[in-house]
Design a protein around this motif. Sequence first.
Motif, PDB file in Angstrom:
ATOM      1  N   ILE A  23       2.163 -23.661   5.951  1.00  0.00           N
ATOM      2  CA  ILE A  23       2.276 -22.397   6.843  1.00  0.00           C
ATOM      3  C   ILE A  23       2.988 -22.419   8.194  1.00  0.00           C
ATOM      4  CG2 ILE A  23      -0.002 -21.462   5.788  1.00  0.00           C
ATOM      5  CD1 ILE A  23      -1.479 -22.106   8.357  1.00  0.00           C
ATOM      6  N   ASP A  24       3.017 -23.664   8.739  1.00  0.00           N
ATOM      7  CA  ASP A  24       3.655 -23.899  10.145  1.00  0.00           C
ATOM      8  C   ASP A  24       4.966 -24.486  10.106  1.00  0.00           C
ATOM      9  OD1 ASP A  24       3.182 -23.794  12.991  1.00  0.00           O
ATOM     10  OD2 ASP A  24       3.079 -25.989  12.823  1.00  0.00           O
ATOM     11  N   GLU A  25       5.492 -25.505   9.144  1.00  0.00           N
ATOM     12  CA  GLU A  25       6.796 -26.089   9.428  1.00  0.00           C
ATOM     13  C   GLU A  25       7.807 -25.501   8.317  1.00  0.00           C
ATOM     14  OE1 GLU A  25       7.789 -28.405  11.522  1.00  0.00           O
ATOM     15  OE2 GLU A  25       5.860 -28.301  12.623  1.00  0.00           O
ATOM     16  N   GLY A  26       6.951 -25.254   7.093  1.00  0.00           N
ATOM     17  CA  GLY A  26       7.920 -24.908   6.041  1.00  0.00           C
ATOM     18  C   GLY A  26       8.279 -23.479   5.861  1.00  0.00           C
ATOM     19  N   LYS A  34      12.096 -32.014   3.328  1.00  0.00           N
ATOM     20  CA  LYS A  34      13.520 -32.435   3.459  1.00  0.00           C
ATOM     21  C   LYS A  34      13.864 -33.313   4.656  1.00  0.00           C
ATOM     22  CE  LYS A  34      15.347 -29.019   0.373  1.00  0.00           C
ATOM     23  NZ  LYS A  34      16.241 -27.859   0.361  1.00  0.00           N
ATOM     24  N   ASP A  35      13.045 -33.258   5.719  1.00  0.00           N
ATOM     25  CA  ASP A  35      13.299 -33.606   6.746  1.00  0.00           C
ATOM     26  C   ASP A  35      12.531 -34.806   7.429  1.00  0.00           C
ATOM     27  OD1 ASP A  35      14.172 -33.866   9.575  1.00  0.00           O
ATOM     28  OD2 ASP A  35      13.141 -32.549  10.339  1.00  0.00           O
ATOM     29  N   ILE A  36      12.965 -36.021   7.656  1.00  0.00           N
ATOM     30  CA  ILE A  36      12.162 -37.340   7.881  1.00  0.00           C
ATOM     31  C   ILE A  36      11.351 -37.254   9.138  1.00  0.00           C
ATOM     32  CG2 ILE A  36      13.946 -38.479   9.193  1.00  0.00           C
ATOM     33  CD1 ILE A  36      11.568 -39.946   6.732  1.00  0.00           C
ATOM     34  N   ASN A  38       9.676 -34.316  10.159  1.00  0.00           N
ATOM     35  CA  ASN A  38       8.481 -33.621   9.749  1.00  0.00           C
ATOM     36  C   ASN A  38       7.672 -34.725   8.915  1.00  0.00           C
ATOM     37  OD1 ASN A  38       9.458 -31.244  10.686  1.00  0.00           O
ATOM     38  ND2 ASN A  38      10.312 -30.647   8.782  1.00  0.00           N
ATOM     39  N   TRP A  39       7.740 -35.665   8.127  1.00  0.00           N
ATOM     40  CA  TRP A  39       7.172 -36.630   7.814  1.00  0.00           C
ATOM     41  C   TRP A  39       6.515 -37.523   8.463  1.00  0.00           C
ATOM     42  CZ3 TRP A  39       5.215 -36.467   3.192  1.00  0.00           C
ATOM     43  CH2 TRP A  39       5.633 -35.775   2.049  1.00  0.00           C
ATOM     44  N   ILE A  40       7.049 -37.701   9.671  1.00  0.00           N
ATOM     45  CA  ILE A  40       6.580 -38.540  10.671  1.00  0.00           C
ATOM     46  C   ILE A  40       5.254 -37.814  11.458  1.00  0.00           C
ATOM     47  CG2 ILE A  40       6.974 -39.681  13.127  1.00  0.00           C
ATOM     48  CD1 ILE A  40       9.781 -40.147  12.203  1.00  0.00           C
ATOM     49  N   VAL A  41       5.611 -36.461  11.656  1.00  0.00           N
ATOM     50  CA  VAL A  41       4.712 -35.671  12.213  1.00  0.00           C
ATOM     51  C   VAL A  41       3.476 -35.466  11.319  1.00  0.00           C
ATOM     52  CG1 VAL A  41       4.008 -33.290  13.271  1.00  0.00           C
ATOM     53  CG2 VAL A  41       6.105 -34.401  13.824  1.00  0.00           C
TER      54      VAL A  41
END
Length: 91
Positions: A23-26, A34-36, A38-41
Amino acid sequence: MKNNELSTIYINAFLIAQFLFFIDEGYYDFRWMKDIGNWIVFFIYFGILTAVLFLLNSLLLKMRMNKKIVSFIDLLIVPTLLVTIFYFSHN
């Protein structure tokens, strides 16, 4: 805590973090994956949620609360509180 209780905490934290990122990032889809960055967060969120759920479950189980009620709190109450906090902090 037993292994199945820990695995339940990990699964709950993962599901809650996935929901929050959905609901927030995507933009209500899973393009965020797809973004690395975002995976870190995501893993930071996951770690914090895991710690919070571990402490919450430890406290509730020490109060001799039923495990089904603890799972209900983990899966419904905690995400509802987080979404409410995010909603009011963005408005």
